[in-house]
Design an enzyme around this catalytic site. Structure first.
Site, short mmCIF file in Angstrom:
data_model
loop_
_atom_site.label_atom_id
_atom_site.label_comp_id
_atom_site.label_asym_id
_atom_site.label_seq_id
_atom_site.Cartn_x
_atom_site.Cartn_y
_atom_site.Cartn_z
N ARG A 152 -4.58 4.43 6.61
CA ARG A 152 -4.97 4.15 5.23
C ARG A 152 -5.95 5.18 4.69
O ARG A 152 -6.51 5.99 5.42
CB ARG A 152 -5.58 2.74 5.16
CG ARG A 152 -4.54 1.64 5.35
CD ARG A 152 -3.65 1.53 4.14
NE ARG A 152 -4.45 1.14 3.01
CZ ARG A 152 -4.62 -0.11 2.59
NH1 ARG A 152 -4.00 -1.10 3.19
NH2 ARG A 152 -5.38 -0.38 1.55
N PRO A 163 8.56 -5.82 4.10
CA PRO A 163 7.63 -4.71 3.82
C PRO A 163 7.96 -3.43 4.59
O PRO A 163 7.34 -2.41 4.34
CB PRO A 163 6.29 -5.27 4.31
CG PRO A 163 6.64 -6.24 5.38
CD PRO A 163 7.98 -6.82 5.00
N TYR A 201 1.51 -3.64 10.70
CA TYR A 201 2.52 -4.66 10.43
C TYR A 201 3.05 -5.11 11.77
O TYR A 201 3.60 -4.30 12.53
CB TYR A 201 3.68 -4.09 9.61
CG TYR A 201 3.36 -3.92 8.16
CD1 TYR A 201 3.24 -5.01 7.32
CD2 TYR A 201 3.21 -2.66 7.61
CE1 TYR A 201 2.95 -4.87 5.98
CE2 TYR A 201 2.92 -2.49 6.27
CZ TYR A 201 2.80 -3.60 5.45
OH TYR A 201 2.51 -3.44 4.12
N ASP A 212 0.80 -1.22 0.00
CA ASP A 212 0.00 0.00 0.00
C ASP A 212 0.84 1.28 0.00
O ASP A 212 0.31 2.36 -0.21
CB ASP A 212 -0.98 0.02 1.19
CG ASP A 212 -0.28 -0.14 2.52
OD1 ASP A 212 0.97 -0.20 2.54
OD2 ASP A 212 -0.97 -0.21 3.56
P1 FAD Z 1 3.05 -9.66 -7.84
O1 FAD Z 1 2.29 -8.53 -7.29
O2 FAD Z 1 3.30 -10.82 -6.97
O3 FAD Z 1 2.28 -10.12 -9.15
C1 FAD Z 1 2.58 -11.31 -9.83
C2 FAD Z 1 1.35 -11.75 -10.59
O4 FAD Z 1 1.70 -12.80 -11.45
C3 FAD Z 1 0.27 -12.28 -9.67
O5 FAD Z 1 -0.95 -11.63 -9.94
C4 FAD Z 1 0.22 -13.76 -9.98
O6 FAD Z 1 -1.07 -14.31 -9.85
C5 FAD Z 1 0.69 -13.79 -11.41
N1 FAD Z 1 1.30 -15.07 -11.81
C6 FAD Z 1 2.21 -15.78 -11.13
N2 FAD Z 1 2.57 -16.87 -11.83
C7 FAD Z 1 1.89 -16.82 -13.00
C8 FAD Z 1 1.84 -17.68 -14.13
N3 FAD Z 1 2.60 -18.77 -14.23
N4 FAD Z 1 1.01 -17.35 -15.15
C9 FAD Z 1 0.23 -16.24 -15.08
N5 FAD Z 1 0.24 -15.40 -14.02
C10 FAD Z 1 1.06 -15.68 -12.98
N6 FAD Z 1 4.25 -5.62 0.16
C11 FAD Z 1 4.16 -4.66 1.08
O7 FAD Z 1 4.88 -3.66 0.97
N7 FAD Z 1 3.27 -4.76 2.12
C12 FAD Z 1 2.47 -5.85 2.26
O8 FAD Z 1 1.70 -5.94 3.20
C13 FAD Z 1 2.54 -6.87 1.33
N8 FAD Z 1 1.75 -7.94 1.43
C14 FAD Z 1 1.82 -8.90 0.49
C15 FAD Z 1 0.99 -9.98 0.58
C16 FAD Z 1 1.01 -10.96 -0.39
C17 FAD Z 1 0.09 -12.14 -0.28
C18 FAD Z 1 1.91 -10.85 -1.49
C19 FAD Z 1 1.96 -11.89 -2.58
C20 FAD Z 1 2.76 -9.77 -1.56
C21 FAD Z 1 2.74 -8.79 -0.58
N9 FAD Z 1 3.57 -7.68 -0.64
C22 FAD Z 1 3.47 -6.71 0.27
C23 FAD Z 1 4.56 -7.52 -1.70
C24 FAD Z 1 4.08 -6.67 -2.84
O9 FAD Z 1 2.72 -6.88 -3.08
C25 FAD Z 1 4.95 -7.04 -4.01
O10 FAD Z 1 6.27 -6.59 -3.75
C26 FAD Z 1 4.49 -6.47 -5.33
O11 FAD Z 1 3.16 -6.81 -5.58
C27 FAD Z 1 5.37 -7.04 -6.41
O12 FAD Z 1 4.81 -6.80 -7.65
P2 FAD Z 1 5.03 -7.80 -8.85
O13 FAD Z 1 4.25 -7.24 -9.96
O14 FAD Z 1 6.47 -8.01 -9.05
O15 FAD Z 1 4.48 -9.22 -8.39
#
Ligand code: FAD
Length: 640
Positions: A269, A361, A278, A88
């Protein structure tokens, strides 16, 4: 207009107006592109396949959706857009980037603004007490605030941008990447295997594939890469709650260290009522996963109450709750140049975001750094696909972003160590607070500095504009647009359109007349066959379609005559041959120090600031160093 006021100083955050109608009048919402290409008919063959609809994937998709001539497909294994939870924290730098996409105003309106942070630690009796309360973002760090907004809403804004763009791009949900290989196909050398909602397999041939598929990335696995570093040991509980409390700083970002109940980070928020907590939990044992602990919302609420004692903390509703472990890890390479097997000549497969680096985080960097990765990659892919740049440009993505990921891991490790240091160490809370304050620029995302490379010049002429650090993001400042006297932020003209910017700061007494340096520069750019404009702009395209040239004069805007300005700064554009009046600016003298003083631009000689399509300063040159300018672009651009 939004007013961002810190310690008596007022910063104007003006959202720049839009330009449209160049190709004829169209009624309706100007944010919806009037020219939409046909939807993708052959989904089996694309220029770019993006895997994953997280912040990294959506930033890239939104950027590529601006180019009607690039065929992009984005797949996501989930059944629809994110609705709750995850990150967030949105750093100032990310809000600056949102402005380039055109939705910063929506984010700042909806979000919580982190203007101050407070610190609490045990007093001599062991009861938590406020130890300090500080300004969160230093003055003039950015014209944009540090905000908190649900990751899901950020996703929504990107999805809207994609949908409204010229390609009307929408993700394919319930579509999972299950295999990836390079082939000998000279045009579409990456073969991706997908599985759709019906379980039916399908293949896609792509020129480039970008794995934005999170910490358990299939794309990374297909490359044979691993995240290296410390395995996840520290367990975190996170929850978004609506609660009633007498804790006085509940609407401030707070870092609280109790005597013997642990630590908590409070993040207020959006909406005025919700807070995110957290909560640091125990370390996990060898091979143990967060899910094994069975952490519940009740357990977290109880723990929060214990840390906040003697204050009351009565949770009325839990909007979202999760427990997760995050290791500080990074991948050795962010493209396939180092993958096993035959070494490719140019990178074809990339990884971005959590797929190549993970961190805790606490510094609020996950979403921000992931977006910054693909903001760096998107324009490079577009330039190569559109035949503007040599493929070598693509190698700079892994080079630049991997270096930043390593810096982040080091920062995060130190922050995590200080945040978790045992209460028996009386200096620990003070050290954490000191570290937090010292590195506020870093967490705001404005400290990123790319090293000299193919696309970042050396520092030979940095002294001409010391406030526009070569390799750092273009630091905006207030200006007045000459043609319509509109006050705005100069940085807000840097849109996500793949164009390079040449921003010419005029020497004193230059008023645009033919005897001056700005007119001389314009004559060269327009008339010299070796100028970047002549060499790299197709003859049938608008003169500013590859390079967007702007000029900033030192005089008051009422003292300059637009009719006397070089014609080159009033280019004829579009199907109807209309004049673009929005290239010339003057200082905003009502805003304290003007942009020349704010950014240390040499008033006597002026400066030419070369800005990359991702808003980073590529070089600074004297206004008449034409050969140097030609040399810079000849390193990576392809003449028409
Ligand atoms: P992600 O946001 O993880 O996106 C990856 C996407 O790829 C997902 O939607 C997934 O479904 C999709 N995907 C994966 N494999 C495949 C495939 N084989 N085929 C098609 N699609 C696929 N950060 C904070 O700062 N505070 C928090 O409280 C926090 N909580 C989090 C809670 C969770 C459950 C998660 C997963 C992450 C959290 N994070 C948090 C971390 C933060 O959300 C991530 O650092 C950020 O979202 C990273 O972005 P990204 O686009 O690299 O990956």
């Amino acid at each position: 207009m939004v007013i961002n006021s810190f310690q008596g100083r007022t910063h104007r955050l003006l959202i720049v107006s839009m330009q449209y109608h160049f190709d004829g009048f169209h009624p309706g919402d100007p944010e919806v592109s009037s020219v939409q290409t046909d939807p993708l008919t052959d989904k089996g063959q694309v220029d770019v396949l993006i895997v994953g609809c997280g912040p990294a994937g959506l930033t890239l998709a939104a950027q590529l959706s601006k180019f009607p001539d690039i065929c992009t497909r984005i797949v996501e294994r989930k059944s629809g857009p994110l609705e709750i939870g995850q990150a967030d924290g949105v750093a100032c730098r990310s809000v600056e980037m949102f402005e380039a996409f055109g939705f910063a105003h929506k984010v700042v309106r909806e979000a919580y603004w982190v203007n101050e942070t407070s610190f609490w630690k045990p007093d001599p009796d062991g009861v938590i007490a406020r130890s300090d309360r500080i300004q969160d973002v230093e003055d003039d760090l950015s014209e944009m605030p540090h905000v908190i907004l649900s990751q899901a809403r950020i996703h929504d804004f990107f999805l809207e941008t994609m949908r409204n763009g010229p390609t009307g791009l929408v993700p394919d949900y319930q579509c999972e990447l299950v295999g990836l290989e390079r082939t000998s196909d000279p045009e579409f050398p990456v073969l991706a295997s997908l599985r759709g909602s019906d379980g039916e397999p399908a293949t896609v041939r792509a020129k480039f594939v970008v794995g934005c598929d999170g910490a358990r990335s299939s794309v990374r696995n297909a490359l044979g890469y691993e995240l290296k570093g410390e395995a996840a040991r520290q367990l975190w509980g996170v929850m978004d709650v609506l609660a009633v409390t007498d804790f006085p700083d509940i609407r401030l970002k707070c870092a609280i260290q109790s005597k013997d109940q642990g630590s908590i980070l409070i993040i207020p928020r959006e909406g005025g009522t919700m807070v995110r907590l957290y909560i640091e939990l125990d370390e996990l044992k060898e091979r143990e996963r967060a899910a094994d602990r069975g952490v519940t919302a009740d357990m977290l609420a109880e723990k929060a109450s214990a840390i906040l004692k003697p204050f009351r903390f009565d949770v009325r509703q839990v909007a979202w709750c999760s427990a997760y472990e995050i290791g500080q890890r990074v991948c050795d390479s962010f493209d396939d140049l180092d993958a096993e097997g035959e070494r490719p000549d140019i990178p074809r497969i990339f990884i971005a975001g959590d797929a190549c680096h993970t961190h805790s985080p606490k510094a609020g960097q996950g979403m921000n750094v992931s977006m910054a990765d693909t903001f760096n990659l998107g324009w490079k892919l577009a330039a190569v696909l559109r035949g503007q740049a040599k493929p070598e440009l693509l190698g700079t993505y892994s080079l630049e972003r991997r270096a930043k990921a390593h810096e982040l891991i080091a920062f995060d490790r130190e922050m995590a160590r200080l945040f978790s240091s045992k209460r028996s160490d009386p200096k620990a809370a003070k050290q954490f607070q000191h570290y937090f304050q010292k590195h506020a620029r870093y967490t705001a995302g404005v400290e990123t500095c790319y090293d000299a490379s193919l696309i970042v010049g050396d520092e030979d002429h940095q002294q001409l504009a010391i406030g526009f650090g070569i390799g750092t993001r273009f630091h905006s400042g207030p200006v007045i647009r000459l043609a319509d006297a509109k006050p705005l932020q100069l940085g807000h003209v840097l849109k996500v359109d793949g164009r390079w910017r040449l921003i010419a700061f005029a020497p004193s007494r230059d008023t645009g007349l033919p005897v001056g340096q700005i007119a001389h520069l314009c004559d060269y750019l327009r008339g010299d066959p070796n100028s970047p404009i002549a060499r790299y702009t197709p003859s049938d395209a608008d003169a500013d379609s590859v390079f967007d040239v702007r000029a900033v004069f030192q005089s008051h805007h009422q003292e300059l005559a637009i009719e006397a300005m070089p014609e080159f700064l009033k280019p004829i554009k579009g199907r109807l041959g209309l004049i673009d009046y929005e290239k010339i600016f003057c200082p905003d003298l009502k805003q304290g120090p003007d942009i020349f003083d704010l950014r240390g631009v040499d008033r006597k000689s002026g400066a030419l600031v070369v800005v990359r399509p991702d808003q980073f300063v590529a070089d600074i040159l004297p206004l008449n160093h034409f050969e140097h300018l030609e040399g810079f672009f000849s390193r990576f651009m392809i003449p028409v």
